[in-house]
Design a protein around this motif. Structure first.
Motif, mmCIF file in Angstrom:
data_model
loop_
_atom_site.group_PDB
_atom_site.id
_atom_site.type_symbol
_atom_site.label_atom_id
_atom_site.label_comp_id
_atom_site.label_asym_id
_atom_site.label_seq_id
_atom_site.Cartn_x
_atom_site.Cartn_y
_atom_site.Cartn_z
ATOM 1 N N ASP A 66 0.926 -1.024 -0.443
ATOM 2 C CA ASP A 66 -0.232 0.208 0.255
ATOM 3 C C ASP A 66 0.639 1.313 -0.128
ATOM 4 N N ASN A 67 2.212 1.109 0.331
ATOM 5 C CA ASN A 67 3.129 2.238 0.547
ATOM 6 C C ASN A 67 4.103 2.462 -0.774
ATOM 7 N N ASN A 68 3.952 1.332 -1.319
ATOM 8 C CA ASN A 68 5.325 1.135 -2.565
ATOM 9 C C ASN A 68 6.347 1.282 -1.800
ATOM 10 N N ALA A 69 6.086 -0.173 -1.147
ATOM 11 C CA ALA A 69 7.743 -0.533 -0.669
ATOM 12 C C ALA A 69 7.552 -1.852 -0.088
ATOM 13 N N LEU A 70 8.740 -2.098 -0.228
ATOM 14 C CA LEU A 70 8.588 -4.130 0.054
ATOM 15 C C LEU A 70 9.579 -4.471 1.101
ATOM 16 N N PRO A 71 9.157 -5.876 1.706
ATOM 17 C CA PRO A 71 10.147 -6.316 3.090
ATOM 18 C C PRO A 71 11.002 -6.223 2.810
ATOM 19 N N ALA A 72 12.575 -5.369 3.283
ATOM 20 C CA ALA A 72 14.058 -6.544 2.662
ATOM 21 C C ALA A 72 13.773 -7.910 3.003
ATOM 22 N N THR A 73 13.067 -8.627 3.987
ATOM 23 C CA THR A 73 13.444 -10.206 4.444
ATOM 24 C C THR A 73 12.861 -10.185 3.351
ATOM 25 N N LEU A 74 12.678 -9.830 2.780
ATOM 26 C CA LEU A 74 11.477 -11.201 1.771
ATOM 27 C C LEU A 74 12.489 -12.141 0.958
ATOM 28 N N ASN A 75 12.621 -13.248 0.520
ATOM 29 C CA ASN A 75 13.783 -14.191 0.242
ATOM 30 C C ASN A 75 15.192 -13.353 0.411
ATOM 31 N N TYR A 76 15.133 -12.565 1.635
ATOM 32 C CA TYR A 76 16.805 -13.270 1.488
ATOM 33 C C TYR A 76 17.407 -13.550 2.338
ATOM 34 N N ARG A 77 18.429 -14.117 1.376
ATOM 35 C CA ARG A 77 19.383 -15.480 1.843
ATOM 36 C C ARG A 77 18.479 -16.276 2.146
ATOM 37 N N GLY A 78 17.887 -16.708 1.323
ATOM 38 C CA GLY A 78 16.718 -17.973 1.345
ATOM 39 C C GLY A 78 15.173 -17.347 2.901
ATOM 40 N N TYR A 79 14.990 -16.493 3.291
ATOM 41 C CA TYR A 79 14.431 -15.914 4.440
ATOM 42 C C TYR A 79 12.871 -15.863 3.673
ATOM 43 N N THR A 80 11.635 -16.597 4.078
ATOM 44 C CA THR A 80 10.361 -16.184 3.309
ATOM 45 C C THR A 80 9.040 -15.457 3.749
ATOM 46 N N LYS A 81 9.819 -14.065 4.770
ATOM 47 C CA LYS A 81 8.466 -13.667 5.591
ATOM 48 C C LYS A 81 8.917 -12.368 5.690
ATOM 49 N N SER A 82 8.287 -11.913 5.253
ATOM 50 C CA SER A 82 8.686 -9.804 5.497
ATOM 51 C C SER A 82 8.519 -9.081 6.575
ATOM 52 N N CYS A 83 8.972 -10.154 8.102
ATOM 53 C CA CYS A 83 9.075 -9.478 8.994
ATOM 54 C C CYS A 83 10.018 -10.627 10.062
ATOM 55 N N CYS A 84 10.376 -10.379 11.317
ATOM 56 C CA CYS A 84 10.753 -11.020 12.018
ATOM 57 C C CYS A 84 9.892 -11.440 13.564
ATOM 58 N N THR A 85 9.562 -12.197 13.526
ATOM 59 C CA THR A 85 8.832 -12.150 15.401
ATOM 60 C C THR A 85 9.272 -13.364 16.255
ATOM 61 N N SER A 86 10.233 -12.365 17.257
ATOM 62 C CA SER A 86 10.519 -13.168 17.995
ATOM 63 C C SER A 86 9.929 -12.871 19.648
ATOM 64 N N ILE A 87 9.763 -14.441 19.632
ATOM 65 C CA ILE A 87 9.012 -13.778 21.407
ATOM 66 C C ILE A 87 9.142 -14.726 22.135
ATOM 67 N N ASN A 88 9.199 -13.548 23.408
ATOM 68 C CA ASN A 88 9.512 -14.948 24.586
ATOM 69 C C ASN A 88 10.910 -14.997 25.357
ATOM 70 N N HIS A 89 11.699 -15.886 24.838
ATOM 71 C CA HIS A 89 13.626 -16.585 25.324
ATOM 72 C C HIS A 89 13.552 -16.318 23.594
ATOM 73 N N VAL A 90 13.378 -15.920 22.530
ATOM 74 C CA VAL A 90 13.451 -16.178 20.913
ATOM 75 C C VAL A 90 14.379 -14.946 20.894
ATOM 76 N N VAL A 91 15.584 -14.607 20.626
ATOM 77 C CA VAL A 91 16.559 -13.315 20.575
ATOM 78 C C VAL A 91 16.039 -12.270 19.145
ATOM 79 N N CYS A 92 16.280 -13.120 18.505
ATOM 80 C CA CYS A 92 15.903 -12.375 17.067
ATOM 81 C C CYS A 92 15.891 -13.415 15.665
ATOM 82 N N HIS A 93 15.204 -12.938 14.766
ATOM 83 C CA HIS A 93 15.428 -14.076 13.744
ATOM 84 C C HIS A 93 14.012 -14.728 14.042
ATOM 85 N N GLY A 94 13.494 -15.018 14.717
ATOM 86 C CA GLY A 94 12.601 -15.711 14.538
ATOM 87 C C GLY A 94 11.613 -16.014 13.780
#
Length: 275
Positions: A66-94
């Motif tokens: 909607d804002n003419n922007a692309l998620p940088a993580t999507l297909n970045y080095r094989g990552y298949t999602k548009s964001c990272c969601t890290s819950i509780n004891h997950v430090v990063c890249h959930g």
């Protein structure tokens, strides 16, 4: 030997040189980073018990469209999602999935959009419903750590001053600083020089100069600092399964200090915490 290069003449790859951006670069970053900040604002009302992180991920993708922007993580080095969601004891890249968030969870949502070739990178912690005081305290300490690190950004100082400010405060609060991940240069490239450590001494690291752009993104644990990466190759968790938190801003070094490009336009940089 640290070398600096005019960003306008630099190749489109990480050469280890530190890029110095001019007014056009700062303007491009303001626009990209504000798309990211507005997305994170919109998520405040959407992070509730029962929502799945895949639903959050879909919203991030659609908001970018909607804002003419692309998620940088999507297909970045094989990552298949548009964001990272890290819950509780997950430090990063959930990795987002179909498991619903539960009352009392804390979740970091990390979003990077690419707009007109510029990368806007930021993350915030979100409480899911009512959270325990220990979790709330961790969020407060981590957000304070980020802002103390940002306060250390000024021309002539070294990047170690950022890490020193974060480490000194977090450890005084009986928390630990993750050392396996760091902030990074940003601009036309998603990950660029220099690395920004969240620990260290003020006389270490490259000298900060006007025109530098980078992220500061401390990860603070209630327990020990050690982490491990799971078999999916992305998800990093605390080894002792203690709670962890992270906040992130993208900043640019100015002649007198710094500009925070990813500040919330709605004042929602601390969701669920006192202003």
């Amino acid at each position: 030997m640290v070398t600096y290069i005019d960003a306008a003449s630099a190749p489109m790859r990480n050469t280890g040189q530190i890029r110095l951006y001019g007014p056009d670069g700062f303007e491009g970053m303001r626009k990209a980073c504000q798309v990211t900040a507005r997305c994170l604002d919109e998520l405040v009302a959407r992070v509730v018990p029962g929502v799945t992180t895949n639903e959050i991920d879909r919203f991030v993708f659609e908001f970018g469209q909607d804002n003419n922007a692309l998620p940088a993580t999507l297909n970045y080095r094989g990552y298949t999602k548009s964001c990272c969601t890290s819950i509780n004891h997950v430090v990063c890249h959930g990795i987002p999935n179909d498991k619903p968030l539960r009352e009392g969870d804390i979740v970091n949502i990390d979003v990077t959009y690419v707009l007109d070739g510029w990368h806007g990178d930021s993350s915030r912690m979100y409480p899911v419903g009512e959270i325990k005081r220990a979790a709330e305290r961790l969020l407060e300490i981590t957000q304070n750590s980020l802002m103390l690190g940002i306060a250390a950004v000024k021309p002539g100082a070294r990047t170690g001053a950022i890490g020193h400010a974060i480490q000194t405060y977090a450890e005084a609060e009986r928390c630990s600083v993750v050392r396996d991940f760091c902030g990074h240069g940003l601009g036309r490239l998603f990950h660029d020089a220099p690395n920004i450590l969240h620990y260290g001494r003020p006389d270490e690291g490259p000298e900060m100069r006007p025109g530098m752009i980078f992220t500061i993104e401390p990860m603070i644990n209630l327990g020990r600092p050690h982490v491990k990466v799971l078999s999916d190759g992305w998800t990093a968790v605390t080894r002792d399964r203690s709670l962890t938190a992270q906040y992130e801003h993208t900043v640019g070094v100015t002649e007198t200090g710094c500009e925070i490009f990813t500040l919330s336009p709605a004042g929602l940089d601390r969701p669920g915490l006192p202003a």
